[in-house]
Design an enzyme around this catalytic site. Sequence first.
Site, PDB file in Angstrom:
ATOM      1  N   ASP A   1     -25.869 -13.631 101.398  1.00 46.34           N
ATOM      2  CA  ASP A   1     -25.977 -12.170 101.340  1.00 46.34           C
ATOM      3  C   ASP A   1     -26.642 -11.578 102.576  1.00 46.34           C
ATOM      4  O   ASP A   1     -26.199 -10.536 103.089  1.00 46.34           O
ATOM      5  CB  ASP A   1     -26.771 -11.750 100.104  1.00 46.34           C
ATOM      6  CG  ASP A   1     -26.105 -12.167  98.808  1.00 46.34           C
ATOM      7  OD1 ASP A   1     -24.876 -12.381  98.817  1.00 46.34           O
ATOM      8  OD2 ASP A   1     -26.806 -12.288  97.785  1.00 46.34           O
TER       9      ASP A   1
ATOM     10  N   GLY B   1     -25.522  -9.057  87.532  1.00 47.62           N
ATOM     11  CA  GLY B   1     -25.485  -9.863  86.315  1.00 47.62           C
ATOM     12  C   GLY B   1     -24.578 -11.064  86.449  1.00 47.62           C
ATOM     13  O   GLY B   1     -24.724 -11.888  87.342  1.00 47.62           O
TER      14      GLY B   1
ATOM     15  N   ALA C   1     -24.204 -16.504  84.501  1.00 43.94           N
ATOM     16  CA  ALA C   1     -25.288 -17.411  84.867  1.00 43.94           C
ATOM     17  C   ALA C   1     -26.647 -16.731  84.909  1.00 43.94           C
ATOM     18  O   ALA C   1     -27.678 -17.400  84.849  1.00 43.94           O
ATOM     19  CB  ALA C   1     -24.988 -18.053  86.223  1.00 43.94           C
TER      20      ALA C   1
ATOM     21  N   GLU D   1     -24.214  -9.777  80.388  1.00 49.52           N
ATOM     22  CA  GLU D   1     -23.487 -10.468  79.318  1.00 49.52           C
ATOM     23  C   GLU D   1     -24.473 -11.145  78.362  1.00 49.52           C
ATOM     24  O   GLU D   1     -24.903 -12.257  78.626  1.00 49.52           O
ATOM     25  CB  GLU D   1     -22.532 -11.497  79.928  1.00 49.52           C
ATOM     26  CG  GLU D   1     -21.501 -10.870  80.860  1.00 49.52           C
ATOM     27  CD  GLU D   1     -20.523 -11.875  81.446  1.00 49.52           C
ATOM     28  OE1 GLU D   1     -20.358 -12.976  80.895  1.00 49.52           O
ATOM     29  OE2 GLU D   1     -19.929 -11.556  82.483  1.00 49.52           O
TER      30      GLU D   1
ATOM     31  N   TRP E   1     -10.089 -11.168  87.417  1.00 45.85           N
ATOM     32  CA  TRP E   1     -11.131 -12.155  87.684  1.00 45.85           C
ATOM     33  C   TRP E   1     -10.434 -13.468  87.989  1.00 45.85           C
ATOM     34  O   TRP E   1      -9.823 -14.053  87.114  1.00 45.85           O
ATOM     35  CB  TRP E   1     -12.094 -12.328  86.494  1.00 45.85           C
ATOM     36  CG  TRP E   1     -13.167 -13.298  86.898  1.00 45.85           C
ATOM     37  CD1 TRP E   1     -13.156 -14.665  86.747  1.00 45.85           C
ATOM     38  CD2 TRP E   1     -14.370 -12.986  87.593  1.00 45.85           C
ATOM     39  NE1 TRP E   1     -14.267 -15.214  87.306  1.00 45.85           N
ATOM     40  CE2 TRP E   1     -15.042 -14.204  87.840  1.00 45.85           C
ATOM     41  CE3 TRP E   1     -14.935 -11.798  88.064  1.00 45.85           C
ATOM     42  CZ2 TRP E   1     -16.254 -14.265  88.505  1.00 45.85           C
ATOM     43  CZ3 TRP E   1     -16.149 -11.858  88.727  1.00 45.85           C
ATOM     44  CH2 TRP E   1     -16.799 -13.069  88.937  1.00 45.85           C
TER      45      TRP E   1
END
Length: 530
Positions: free
Chosen positions: A86, A112, A115, A155, A374
């Site tokens: 990043d 999120g 994981a 999630e 996805w």
Amino acid sequence: MARMINLTISILFTLSALAYSEVNCNKTQADGKVVCYFAAWANYRKPPYNYDIDSISGDLCTHVIYSFIGINEKTSELESIDPEYDYVRKGYEKFVSLREKWPQLKVLIAVGGWAEGGAKYSNMVSDEGRRQKFVTSVVSFLQKYKFDGFDLDWEYPGATDRQGKYADKENFLKLVKELRTEFDKHNYILSAAVPVAKFRLQEGYEVYDLARLLDQIHVMTYDLRGNWAGFADVHSPLYPRSFDEYAYEKLNVRDGLQLWVSMGTPKHKLIVGVPFYGRSYTLGSKDNNGLKAPIKKWIGGGQAGPYTGESGILAYYEICTQVKSNNWTRKWDDVGKVPYAYYQDQWVGYEDEESMQIKMKFIKDEGYGGAMTWSLDLDDVNGVCGKKDGLLQVINENIKGYKVNVPDPSEMTTTAKPSPTWWTQGSTVASTRQSTTSSSSSSSSTTKAPSVQGGSTSKPTSEEDSVSKDIDCSNASVQFVPHPTDCSKYYWCVHGKPMVLNCPPGTLWNPNGNRCDWDYNVKSANCNNI
């Protein structure tokens, strides 16, 4: 007389045209969306399937979403999950720079993923001060890196199997309201990735209110089956099949979307998820290879792919190459409208160009807002089976030029809110994206309980159980208590009071996992003991 008739017809025609114009004057149309998730960890795969930002075909998407960023457990502020990629390798800056080549492209970042778990998010939303720190950090981040919006991928709120709490449902709505207030000042896009299982919505989503706050809702209409189910099946069936029962009766693309609509969500905001990967299994016998064939569940899925490297998951490019070379036998689910394939004791349910075409037609016929993928890296990214990005090409060809009817805002704000309801027993099941949304480049286990989690089953009994008075819910850390005499029941502690619930047919309470589980996984002699 003839003139009178013609005059009458002319007047009626004019009035009809005016009426039609009046009815439709408040309706507008928007372009269909193609929302593409980018899994940042895909760059670590071995060549030629190491997928990076410069691999993205931005001309085939309307929105691209960088996955994922996390939050700091102590401060509740945004935090990089992979600082090397990043920051050092400037992943954020390179991603946003996609707009230089495709100016119309909207770039978002998602927080999120599977994981990340749920504990940090549950704790953050539970406190007003923590929520404010989170919101402030989000706005600062979007401003610094010049993203167009933010995608919530917690999630799942309220999911006790994911370290969630009963209060998450209310608190998640508070967070979205607070984000909406700040985002409106900057014209940022606010979206969320959401499930379709009824019990997940009951646990954590104020659907009607969220639908009016979010700009778009990315519906995860995949991972509806998996190794946890105990049998081989496709994981994104478009329609219900005759053998779908109990927890799986309504767990399909059509009914999952209709659930959101029935709870007050405008169709144009629902972006339908399609997977670029398959869920794989190891069959119990290579000679029994049809839909719902028995599997060796304890193995944890099918063999890992040569590039994705995770049991139970295969990228489309890992599947199509085997099917094209005739190593695997391709079959078709005539009702679910998706393919599956098998080779010896290996079995996979997936999507291909044929099934994708059918799903795109469904989206347009039903008036949904577009398609979500996805994820980009799992498509035929090198064109070994046909066109490069073959599945995404099908989506783009269908959604490009597609216009979505958008109701007048006044219609959305005046539509009556559906009455609260408890869900019927036949439609509760755990649905996950564990393997496909892992935020790590390393493999992770894909085996999950196939069952209905505690707090997510049927309507509470109308009368208090005779033994409820003996159930102790005074400890705030206690959420579920086994029923002392009936293995098909359990207690959910809500605000210190026991609420007796029934497990779905064919399941019993499993105190070891705090969930309703298949009866063959529960020793009835121990189902009342922790």
